[in-house]
Design a protein around this motif. Structure first.
Motif, PDB file in Angstrom:
ATOM      1  N   PHE A  54       0.944  -1.174  -0.116  1.00  0.00           N
ATOM      2  CA  PHE A  54       0.067  -0.046  -0.197  1.00  0.00           C
ATOM      3  C   PHE A  54       0.762   1.255  -0.014  1.00  0.00           C
ATOM      4  CE2 PHE A  54      -3.246  -2.863   0.974  1.00  0.00           C
ATOM      5  CZ  PHE A  54      -4.579  -2.167   0.276  1.00  0.00           C
ATOM      6  N   CYS A  55       2.003   1.315   0.241  1.00  0.00           N
ATOM      7  CA  CYS A  55       3.173   2.377   0.465  1.00  0.00           C
ATOM      8  C   CYS A  55       2.790   2.871  -0.919  1.00  0.00           C
ATOM      9  CB  CYS A  55       4.186   1.962   0.926  1.00  0.00           C
ATOM     10  SG  CYS A  55       5.301   3.656   0.650  1.00  0.00           S
ATOM     11  N   PRO A  56       2.398   4.343  -1.262  1.00  0.00           N
ATOM     12  CA  PRO A  56       2.277   4.983  -2.421  1.00  0.00           C
ATOM     13  C   PRO A  56       3.859   5.382  -2.848  1.00  0.00           C
ATOM     14  CG  PRO A  56       1.544   6.537  -0.872  1.00  0.00           C
ATOM     15  CD  PRO A  56       1.664   5.094  -0.183  1.00  0.00           C
ATOM     16  N   GLU A  57       4.797   5.484  -2.094  1.00  0.00           N
ATOM     17  CA  GLU A  57       6.279   5.975  -2.405  1.00  0.00           C
ATOM     18  C   GLU A  57       6.979   4.828  -2.673  1.00  0.00           C
ATOM     19  OE1 GLU A  57       6.824   8.912  -2.674  1.00  0.00           O
ATOM     20  OE2 GLU A  57       4.945   9.593  -2.278  1.00  0.00           O
ATOM     21  N   GLY A  58       6.540   3.547  -2.408  1.00  0.00           N
ATOM     22  CA  GLY A  58       7.411   2.617  -2.888  1.00  0.00           C
ATOM     23  C   GLY A  58       8.638   2.484  -1.883  1.00  0.00           C
ATOM     24  N   CYS A  59       8.709   3.017  -0.617  1.00  0.00           N
ATOM     25  CA  CYS A  59       9.786   3.254   0.031  1.00  0.00           C
ATOM     26  C   CYS A  59      10.114   2.044   1.222  1.00  0.00           C
ATOM     27  CB  CYS A  59       9.873   4.475   0.672  1.00  0.00           C
ATOM     28  SG  CYS A  59       8.755   4.938   1.850  1.00  0.00           S
ATOM     29  N   VAL A  60       9.017   1.086   1.170  1.00  0.00           N
ATOM     30  CA  VAL A  60       9.112   0.196   2.271  1.00  0.00           C
ATOM     31  C   VAL A  60      10.009  -1.195   1.697  1.00  0.00           C
ATOM     32  CG1 VAL A  60       7.684  -1.355   3.425  1.00  0.00           C
ATOM     33  CG2 VAL A  60       6.982   0.722   3.333  1.00  0.00           C
ATOM     34  N   ARG A  61      10.924  -1.628   2.469  1.00  0.00           N
ATOM     35  CA  ARG A  61      11.732  -2.651   2.026  1.00  0.00           C
ATOM     36  C   ARG A  61      11.739  -3.848   3.273  1.00  0.00           C
ATOM     37  NH1 ARG A  61      10.937  -0.939  -2.431  1.00  0.00           N
ATOM     38  NH2 ARG A  61      12.359  -0.220  -3.687  1.00  0.00           N
ATOM     39  N   HIS A  67      11.079  -8.386   8.365  1.00  0.00           N
ATOM     40  CA  HIS A  67      10.371  -7.372   8.827  1.00  0.00           C
ATOM     41  C   HIS A  67      10.086  -6.279   7.596  1.00  0.00           C
ATOM     42  CE1 HIS A  67      11.151  -8.895  12.833  1.00  0.00           C
ATOM     43  NE2 HIS A  67       9.910  -9.287  12.753  1.00  0.00           N
ATOM     44  N   PHE A  68       9.068  -5.506   7.339  1.00  0.00           N
ATOM     45  CA  PHE A  68       9.071  -4.773   6.485  1.00  0.00           C
ATOM     46  C   PHE A  68       9.011  -3.188   7.224  1.00  0.00           C
ATOM     47  CE2 PHE A  68       7.072  -8.203   4.398  1.00  0.00           C
ATOM     48  CZ  PHE A  68       7.386  -8.017   3.039  1.00  0.00           C
ATOM     49  N   GLU A  69       9.842  -2.428   6.492  1.00  0.00           N
ATOM     50  CA  GLU A  69      10.480  -1.237   7.138  1.00  0.00           C
ATOM     51  C   GLU A  69      10.297   0.072   6.238  1.00  0.00           C
ATOM     52  OE1 GLU A  69      13.410  -0.243  10.796  1.00  0.00           O
ATOM     53  OE2 GLU A  69      13.734  -1.880   9.557  1.00  0.00           O
ATOM     54  N   ALA A  70      10.100   1.164   6.540  1.00  0.00           N
ATOM     55  CA  ALA A  70      10.034   2.410   5.699  1.00  0.00           C
ATOM     56  C   ALA A  70      11.401   2.877   5.613  1.00  0.00           C
ATOM     57  CB  ALA A  70       9.176   3.411   5.835  1.00  0.00           C
ATOM     58  N   ASN A  71      11.876   3.225   4.259  1.00  0.00           N
ATOM     59  CA  ASN A  71      13.173   4.216   4.409  1.00  0.00           C
ATOM     60  C   ASN A  71      13.148   5.561   4.722  1.00  0.00           C
ATOM     61  OD1 ASN A  71      15.376   5.772   3.585  1.00  0.00           O
ATOM     62  ND2 ASN A  71      16.052   4.124   2.021  1.00  0.00           N
ATOM     63  N   PRO A  72      13.514   6.177   5.937  1.00  0.00           N
ATOM     64  CA  PRO A  72      13.095   7.545   6.338  1.00  0.00           C
ATOM     65  C   PRO A  72      13.435   8.531   5.305  1.00  0.00           C
ATOM     66  CG  PRO A  72      14.875   6.654   7.590  1.00  0.00           C
ATOM     67  CD  PRO A  72      14.426   5.494   6.539  1.00  0.00           C
ATOM     68  N   ILE A  80      -0.332   5.928   5.596  1.00  0.00           N
ATOM     69  CA  ILE A  80      -1.333   4.799   4.825  1.00  0.00           C
ATOM     70  C   ILE A  80      -0.912   3.491   5.298  1.00  0.00           C
ATOM     71  CG2 ILE A  80      -1.881   3.677   2.704  1.00  0.00           C
ATOM     72  CD1 ILE A  80      -1.774   6.181   1.221  1.00  0.00           C
ATOM     73  N   CYS A  81       0.391   3.089   5.338  1.00  0.00           N
ATOM     74  CA  CYS A  81       0.924   1.833   6.232  1.00  0.00           C
ATOM     75  C   CYS A  81       0.421   1.659   7.540  1.00  0.00           C
ATOM     76  CB  CYS A  81       2.438   1.834   5.967  1.00  0.00           C
ATOM     77  SG  CYS A  81       3.186   3.152   6.927  1.00  0.00           S
ATOM     78  N   ALA A  82       0.308   2.656   8.302  1.00  0.00           N
ATOM     79  CA  ALA A  82       0.054   2.451   9.674  1.00  0.00           C
ATOM     80  C   ALA A  82      -1.486   2.227   9.702  1.00  0.00           C
ATOM     81  CB  ALA A  82      -0.155   3.707  10.502  1.00  0.00           C
ATOM     82  N   TYR A  83      -2.531   2.799   8.908  1.00  0.00           N
ATOM     83  CA  TYR A  83      -3.844   2.650   8.859  1.00  0.00           C
ATOM     84  C   TYR A  83      -4.129   1.267   8.054  1.00  0.00           C
ATOM     85  CZ  TYR A  83      -8.573   3.422   7.354  1.00  0.00           C
ATOM     86  OH  TYR A  83      -9.960   3.288   7.029  1.00  0.00           O
ATOM     87  N   GLU A  84      -3.327   0.705   7.273  1.00  0.00           N
ATOM     88  CA  GLU A  84      -3.623  -0.619   6.627  1.00  0.00           C
ATOM     89  C   GLU A  84      -3.210  -1.772   7.545  1.00  0.00           C
ATOM     90  OE1 GLU A  84      -5.384  -1.179   4.056  1.00  0.00           O
ATOM     91  OE2 GLU A  84      -5.791   0.965   3.275  1.00  0.00           O
ATOM     92  N   CYS A  85      -2.134  -1.571   8.072  1.00  0.00           N
ATOM     93  CA  CYS A  85      -1.444  -2.705   9.025  1.00  0.00           C
ATOM     94  C   CYS A  85      -2.507  -3.186   9.887  1.00  0.00           C
ATOM     95  CB  CYS A  85      -0.525  -2.349   9.798  1.00  0.00           C
ATOM     96  SG  CYS A  85       0.252  -3.455  10.978  1.00  0.00           S
ATOM     97  N   PRO A  86      -2.876  -4.625   9.494  1.00  0.00           N
ATOM     98  CA  PRO A  86      -3.825  -5.344  10.380  1.00  0.00           C
ATOM     99  C   PRO A  86      -3.483  -5.615  11.944  1.00  0.00           C
ATOM    100  CG  PRO A  86      -2.442  -7.083   8.790  1.00  0.00           C
ATOM    101  CD  PRO A  86      -2.241  -5.604   8.830  1.00  0.00           C
TER     102      PRO A  86
END
Ligand code: SF4
Ligand code: SF4
Length: 98
Positions: A54-61, A67-72, A80-86
Motif C-alpha cells: 500500500f505504500c504509495p512511495e515504494g519506500c518500504v523494504r 520485517h517490512f520497514e520504511a526508508n526514512p 497509509i501503512c499504519a492505517y492498513e497494517c492489520p
C-alpha cells in the motif's frame, strides 16, 4: 577563476529544461520534509507485506529479519501503512528536530 555573472555569455549557461545527466529522484532525499514517521513494534508483525503493497512511495523494504520497514529518506509520512497494517505494528509519530 569562475566568471562573474556579468561576464557570462549564452554559451556558458546550461540549456534550460534539459536533462543533462541520467538518473532519478533516488539521488535526492525526497522525504526529508515530512512531519511524521512510521515507528514499529515488530513483535506483532505478521510479515504479510501489506504495508509494502500500500505504500504509495515504494519506500518500504524487507529487512534482514523479514520485517517490512520504511526508508526514512523517502517516506512522506502519509500514514497509509499504519492505517492498513492489520495488527497495528505501525504507529505514526511526530518528527523531532535534531
Ligand atoms: S507513511 Fe506513507 S510513505 Fe511512509 S512508509 Fe508509510 S505508506 Fe509509505
Ligand atoms: S502490514 Fe503490519 S503486519 Fe504486515 S508486514 Fe507490514 S508491519 Fe508487518
Amino acid at each position: 577563476m569562475a566568471k562573474s555573472e556579468f561576464e557570462l555569455t549564452w554559451q556558458d549557461i546550461e540549456i534550460g529544461a534539459a536533462v543533462t545527466e541520467p538518473g532519478s529522484a533516488a539521488a535526492y532525499k525526497t522525504g526529508d520534509w515530512k512531519s511524521q514517521r512510521p515507528t514499529y513494534d515488530f513483535s506483532r508483525c505478521l510479515k504479510c507485506g501489506i504495508c509494502y503493497v500500500f505504500c504509495p512511495e515504494g519506500c518500504v523494504r524487507q529487512n534482514q529479519k523479514g520485517h517490512f520497514e520504511a526508508n526514512p529518506y523517502y517516506c512522506k509520512g502519509c500514514g497509509i501503512c499504519a492505517y492498513e497494517c492489520p495488527t497495528r505494528v505501525i504507529v505514526m509519530r511526530e518528527e523531532e528536530e535534531k
